[in-house]
Write an enzyme that holds these catalytic residues in place. Structure first.
Site, PDB file in Angstrom:
ATOM      1  N   ASP A 259       0.846  -1.194   0.000  1.00 54.00           N
ATOM      2  CA  ASP A 259       0.000   0.000   0.000  1.00 54.00           C
ATOM      3  C   ASP A 259       0.878   1.239   0.000  1.00 54.00           C
ATOM      4  OD1 ASP A 259      -1.838   2.215   1.267  1.00 54.00           O
ATOM      5  OD2 ASP A 259      -3.206   0.543   0.870  1.00 54.00           O
TER       6      ASP A 259
ATOM      7  N   ALA B 295      -2.454   0.001  12.513  1.00 59.01           N
ATOM      8  CA  ALA B 295      -2.175  -1.432  12.396  1.00 59.01           C
ATOM      9  C   ALA B 295      -2.132  -1.865  10.933  1.00 59.01           C
ATOM     10  CB  ALA B 295      -3.227  -2.236  13.155  1.00 59.01           C
ATOM     11  N   TYR B 296      -3.050  -1.340  10.141  1.00 61.23           N
ATOM     12  CA  TYR B 296      -3.065  -1.664   8.710  1.00 61.23           C
ATOM     13  C   TYR B 296      -1.746  -1.257   8.063  1.00 61.23           C
ATOM     14  CZ  TYR B 296      -4.204  -1.235   3.752  1.00 61.23           C
ATOM     15  OH  TYR B 296      -4.180  -1.334   2.374  1.00 61.23           O
ATOM     16  N   ALA B 297      -1.317  -0.012   8.313  1.00 64.02           N
ATOM     17  CA  ALA B 297      -0.075   0.474   7.710  1.00 64.02           C
ATOM     18  C   ALA B 297       1.123  -0.342   8.179  1.00 64.02           C
ATOM     19  CB  ALA B 297       0.123   1.955   8.042  1.00 64.02           C
TER      20      ALA B 297
ATOM     21  N   SER C 193       1.162  -3.468   9.171  1.00 59.27           N
ATOM     22  CA  SER C 193       1.150  -4.816   8.584  1.00 59.27           C
ATOM     23  C   SER C 193       1.586  -4.791   7.126  1.00 59.27           C
ATOM     24  CB  SER C 193      -0.237  -5.440   8.724  1.00 59.27           C
ATOM     25  OG  SER C 193      -1.215  -4.747   7.960  1.00 59.27           O
TER      26      SER C 193
END
Length: 240
Positions: free
Chosen positions: A139, A151-153, A155
């Site tokens: 991403d 957390a998304y970033a 991961s």
């Protein structure tokens, strides 16, 4: 003697959006395809009718990941490529367990590709120099970070780092690269105001659609030299 059947390309999360577009792209090239899907969308039936092998999988647990790997191992003696497209998106927000958010994001974006790359390694090897590929979909936020999706970033950043580690481990038989997109296409329910705000975040001010991703994937699969690299697809967003 007849021409040997091409080895299949495995696409995780192949039932919708970019994964679905990639699946149809390869099918139209007479390239065998295996996809994973969690939810049975109507598009899955179309892929099955076109000859794709569609395996329902639950990547929310390691047991689910390994069960999927076992199905792939039983179905083919080799793979041309693995495209790690399966993804989830959760924000830190009131009422949501932070440990659950972090665990979910790490499970789908780190544990799943990590375990599958190891479990399916032997299907990628033995086909020649630079003959196989792994592509991780990361991403744009890997470089920038995200205050609303920490957390998304994190991961996706871990997945980006694994790209280089697996490139070292699997060379020269297998090339390993990542694609880091920002806005590629909108959801049907996105309203006009949101769409304009999103478009204004990049220099190119457009949502290029799936073809931009497909063209880059084709380049990486065709290359006999590029490995261990991340390729941004962000329309110059980093310069805004």
């Amino acid at each position: 003697m007849g021409k040997a059947q091409p080895l299949p390309i495995l696409i995780t999360g192949g039932g919708r959006r970019i994964g679905l577009a990639l699946a149809w792209h390869f099918i139209n090239q007479k390239q065998p395809v295996i996809i994973s899907y969690r939810t049975h969308y109507p598009a899955i039936d179309g892929l099955i009718n076109a000859g794709a092998q569609c395996i329902q999988a639950d990547f929310s647990t390691n047991d689910g990941v390994m069960a999927f790997a076992d199905e792939v191992l039983k179905s083919t003696h080799g793979l041309r490529a693995i495209l790690h497209n399966a993804s989830a998106w959760m924000a830190e927000k009131p009422g949501t367990s932070l440990t659950d958010v972090l665990a979910c994001m790490m499970q789908i974006h780190v544990n799943t590709p990590y375990l599958l790359n190891h479990a399916l390694e032997r299907l990628l090897r033995g086909h020649g120099h630079a003959a196989s590929d792994i592509i991780h979909f990361t991403d744009y936020v890997v470089e920038r970070g995200s205050d609303k999706h920490i957390a998304y970033a994190a991961s996706k950043a871990a997945l980006d780092n694994m790209t280089r580690s697996f490139a070292r481990k699997l060379a020269p038989e297998v090339k390993v690269n990542s694609i880091a997109p920002s806005l590629i296409l909108f959801n049907e329910h996105d309203d006009a105001e949101y769409r304009q705000q999103a478009l204004n975040k990049s220099l190119m001010k457009t949502a290029p659609g799936e073809k931009e991703v497909i063209d880059l994937v084709d380049y990486l699969l065709t290359s006999c030299f590029v490995t261990g690299r991340s390729f941004p697809l962000d329309g110059g967003r980093h310069l805004r």
